[in-house]
Enzyme design. Structure first.
Site, mmCIF file in Angstrom:
data_model
loop_
_atom_site.group_PDB
_atom_site.id
_atom_site.type_symbol
_atom_site.label_atom_id
_atom_site.label_comp_id
_atom_site.label_asym_id
_atom_site.label_seq_id
_atom_site.Cartn_x
_atom_site.Cartn_y
_atom_site.Cartn_z
ATOM 1 N N LYS A 1 0.833 -1.204 0.000
ATOM 2 C CA LYS A 1 0.000 0.000 0.000
ATOM 3 C C LYS A 1 0.865 1.252 0.000
ATOM 4 C CE LYS A 1 -3.776 2.057 2.736
ATOM 5 N NZ LYS A 1 -4.699 1.823 3.880
ATOM 6 N N SER B 1 -9.335 2.260 2.750
ATOM 7 C CA SER B 1 -8.377 2.946 1.897
ATOM 8 C C SER B 1 -7.364 1.999 1.269
ATOM 9 C CB SER B 1 -7.622 4.006 2.719
ATOM 10 O OG SER B 1 -6.897 3.387 3.771
ATOM 11 N N SER C 1 -10.317 -0.124 6.909
ATOM 12 C CA SER C 1 -9.653 -0.017 5.615
ATOM 13 C C SER C 1 -9.030 -1.295 5.089
ATOM 14 C CB SER C 1 -8.567 1.066 5.681
ATOM 15 O OG SER C 1 -9.132 2.319 5.957
#
Length: 423
Positions: free
Chosen positions: A74, A143, A167
């Site tokens: 990420k 996210s 997330s």
């Protein structure tokens, strides 16, 4: 043998160990898939095929429990060889010059970094570029959107993500894969752009529960052969939040409970204590206050480059005073001790992972509400798809365990996920 990109992490590790394939061949299969699909799914924001091939060659000659396994990271987690932009134009092209702790551990264990994947802006609810590979017109969640999309579309065997509220658990089930948010602190957050220091947790998105257990243990250099828990004790945890779950989600969990009972699990029901549920409103204020502090530099020096949604969130954080913040932090600490009682006589709690299917459109990433309390309480959670919704996209649930009891939680989740409906 199945096509290489269809192998689970455990299957790929076994194929490498048995010399049925090589790290180079495995990496190339994923690079080919990225070349084929990333233009549509937009999961990757940075990758370098030559660098990946070089890493694969070194992995083939080396060792480690994750040797040769291709994974993604990420874009709020620092990487030495790729930019880390935090999903913001402010940091376009920024390279930290070092790997985050968890990335360095993965390299030490021989994993092959495929590149960086999309995230919401500073890991908040302003969406990144990724799309849901199961239906490109729908959100992949946030996210950790790129992490979920990459794994779901065969562009990584696993991906590192982070969770402040929901997330990891939500994007995983939106995209039809598994999200594992460990006990707080189990995976190092050193080198991660932390938004809420008392909540942000590094975790994994994988194809199945066994892969999550294997990869997480491997990052610690711990050899684990995952297995399902025999006759797990499962408590369906009821709360006011269930009012926000779509009828199809509730019905899918009810059907799952019946299947589990028939398969030998001990299934019961319990009410979430009001004292714990009342923490939910404060959790949102705590995150907003933390975000205002964590992003003070960006807020004061680059305010105009922050999204309106993030600006509004930080303005909301102004409504909380320092004494209020510290008082809530104390309540949260006490609640973490009280939460142990939830698991008396139970291995895991069963809870929705999201309201329903992934929402249509890309402007919103869906509500994180079903992950909020469990993130605040620092307990491990594992989300997985349990059925197909009316729009043909996955519905999901999560198994929640006691703090530090991650591998029991994963073993119970493996049993539960194995008895879910096809999707």
């Amino acid at each position: 043998m199945k096509p290489l990109i269809q192998l689970t992490a455990l299957q790929a590790a076994a194929a490498l160990e048995n010399r049925a394939t090589t790290a180079g061949a495995l990496a190339q299969a994923y690079l080919d898939r990225i070349e084929e699909r990333n233009g549509q799914v937009c999961a990757y924001v940075a990758h370098d095929p030559d660098r990946v091939r070089g890493e694969a060659e070194r992995a083939q000659a080396g060792g480690g429990l994750l040797r040769g396994l291709p994974y993604a990271v990420k874009d709020i987690i620092a990487t030495r060889d790729y930019p880390t932009t935090f999903g913001s134009p402010i940091y376009q092209g920024y390279t930290p010059g070092r790997d985050a702790g968890v990335v360095a551990c993965a390299a030490e264990q021989g994993a092959v970094l495929l590149g960086k994947v999309a995230t919401g802006e500073f890991a908040t609810q302003t969406p990144g570029a990724a799309r849901n590979p199961r239906n490109l017109a729908h959100t992949p969640g946030g996210s950790s959107s790129g992490s979920a999309a990459a794994v779901a579309d065969g562009m990584a065997v696993a991906a590192l993500g982070t969770q402040t509220t929901g997330s990891i658990v939500r994007p995983a089930v939106y995209c039809g894969v598994v999200g594992y948010k460990p006990s707080f602190g189990m995976l190092s957050s050193a080198g991660v752009n932390v938004l809420s220091p008392l909540q942000d947790t590094v975790g994994l998105i994988t194809r199945d529960v066994a892969d999550a257990a294997f990869f997480a243990a491997g990052l610690h250099g711990h050899r684990l052969l995952p297995g399902a828990l025999d006759r797990p004790r499962v408590g369906i945890c009821l709360s006011r939040q269930w009012e926000h779950a779509k009828p199809e989600t509730v019905q899918a969990i009810e059907r799952l409970a019946e299947r589990l009972a028939r398969a030998g699990a001990q299934v019961s029901r319990m009410e979430l204590p009001a004292a714990l549920e009342d923490l939910l409103e404060g959790q949102g204020r705590m995150v907003a206050y933390d975000a205002r502090q964590a992003l003070a530099y960006e807020r004061t020096r680059h305010h105009g480059q922050l999204s309106p949604r993030l600006q509004a969130r930080m303005q909301y954080g102004e409504q909380t005073t320092l004494p209020d913040y510290l008082a809530f932090a104390q309540r949260a600490m006490q609640a973490r001790v009280q939460a142990h009682a939830l698991f008396d006589g139970l291995d895991v709690l069963l809870y929705p992972a999201a309201e329903g299917e992934a929402e249509h459109g890309l402007d919103n990433s869906g509500s994180p509400r079903f992950g909020a309390l469990w993130t605040l309480l620092h307990v491990p959670t594992v989300s997985f798809p349990i059925a197909s919704g009316p729009g043909g996209l996955p519905l999901g649930a999560q198994a929640i365990g006691a703090y530090g009891d991650d591998f029991r939680t994963l073993a119970a989740a493996q049993f539960i996920a194995a008895h879910a409906e096809p999707f």
